[in-house]
Design a protein around this motif. Sequence first.
Motif, short mmCIF file in Angstrom:
data_model
loop_
_atom_site.label_atom_id
_atom_site.label_comp_id
_atom_site.label_asym_id
_atom_site.label_seq_id
_atom_site.Cartn_x
_atom_site.Cartn_y
_atom_site.Cartn_z
N MET A 74 0.89 -1.34 -0.17
CA MET A 74 -0.36 -0.17 -0.21
C MET A 74 0.94 1.55 0.34
O MET A 74 1.83 1.36 0.75
N GLY A 131 -9.61 8.06 -12.43
CA GLY A 131 -9.07 7.74 -10.95
C GLY A 131 -8.79 7.07 -9.91
O GLY A 131 -8.29 6.75 -9.33
N ILE A 132 -10.05 7.27 -8.97
CA ILE A 132 -10.07 8.12 -8.40
C ILE A 132 -11.55 6.39 -7.02
O ILE A 132 -12.59 6.08 -8.69
N ALA A 148 -5.50 -0.05 -9.90
CA ALA A 148 -5.03 0.41 -10.38
C ALA A 148 -5.40 2.57 -10.15
O ALA A 148 -4.77 3.22 -10.71
N ASP A 149 -6.24 2.28 -9.20
CA ASP A 149 -7.37 3.50 -8.43
C ASP A 149 -6.86 4.09 -8.03
O ASP A 149 -5.81 3.01 -7.05
N GLU A 150 -6.65 5.24 -7.07
CA GLU A 150 -6.47 5.54 -6.28
C GLU A 150 -8.11 5.31 -5.22
O GLU A 150 -8.54 5.36 -5.94
N THR A 183 -1.73 8.69 -0.33
CA THR A 183 -1.18 9.39 -1.12
C THR A 183 -1.40 10.43 -0.42
O THR A 183 -0.89 11.86 -0.96
N ARG A 237 -6.01 9.70 1.87
CA ARG A 237 -5.77 8.45 1.32
C ARG A 237 -4.49 7.14 0.33
O ARG A 237 -3.51 7.67 1.04
N ARG A 266 -3.11 4.62 -2.33
CA ARG A 266 -3.03 3.42 -3.39
C ARG A 266 -3.08 1.92 -3.25
O ARG A 266 -2.60 2.02 -2.62
N GLY A 267 -3.09 0.72 -4.13
CA GLY A 267 -2.59 -0.57 -4.19
C GLY A 267 -4.52 -1.38 -3.16
O GLY A 267 -4.27 -2.05 -2.42
N ILE A 268 -5.38 -0.35 -3.33
CA ILE A 268 -6.81 -1.29 -3.05
C ILE A 268 -6.66 -2.71 -3.50
O ILE A 268 -7.16 -3.21 -2.68
#
Length: 343
Positions: free
Chosen positions: A1, A204-205, A246-248, A4, A256, A258-260
Amino acid sequence: MIVTGSAQREAWQQRVLPPVERVRPDVWSIPVPIPDSPLRYTLSYAFLDDTGVVLVDPGWDTGDGRAALTAGLRTAGTDLGDVTGVVVTHVHPDHHGLSGWVRERSGAWIGMHPVEARTLPGRVWHERRAETDRAGLVAHGAPEAEAAALTTDARRISGVLNMAEPDRAIEDGDLLPLARHEVRAVWTPGHTPGHLCLHEAGAGILLTGDHLLPRISPNIGVHAHEDGDPLSAYLASLEQTAKFGADEALPAHEYRFRGIDGRAADLIRHHDERGAEILAILHRLGPATAWDIAAGLTWSRGWAALRGMLRRMALAETLAHLRYLVTTGAVRPAEGTPIRWRI
């Protein structure tokens, strides 16, 4: 993870409110304080659009919360009167509490998943009077004195019972009525039956509500007989959420990241480990109530330190794991009252 929201994490570590932030063009994050809660704040999100603002999860209804939301909208270059719609990821008061106040001030519509609307406390409380609530706690092994202390008193939750009814239903796959944004609802049951995430592919969210948080596991609990198997639903929702790797992630608490997909895998593994811990307790104790099992589980604060709502949530989470283990065939409930569970 990968974190951000660095300013948000720094604020979390310093135990202060994070800043109001522009996270994408015409998308703002606004922290709204939660009174007397280790979560501290809800991250409300404002989508600025041609015809006004769509607000997601306006937060807990307090004077400080109203002031923070109003000030945050002004920082974003808009105003409470510009809000045309409120989307609620789920009906917990730290998300839905201010919705009615926003509607009164702006005339905005309120939307949520129809399954979630059926769980509004004002709709279901008549079926769970204090005596029914106490009897349910006793049936799962709570001692009489503890059950009496943990029973919900309607006089203390009048604000929750009066939370706003929705004006519109938002189904899985629905697009929000926005011109500058293409935001699609993603139904993610588990934390609540009608929990929604919101995905904007172009930006991208993924707004994850309480479904996916960077640091803690959301409570997945059984709160009434008809709650079914919420953990099975949650694990399936995590599998679905992992597709947005790929999304934030824009969560409703903390910061926030990344790495869902990796975070979803971590949570699935956490619940697998909790299930194994329950089975180990049943091997040791033999048939046991959910209360006895909960008391033997590993909690971050320790069972003895859990009081009031935290202890209720721990029991509800234990029951969710037990129902999931019934679904998998690993345990079964035994006859009698209080209810005991066995391998």
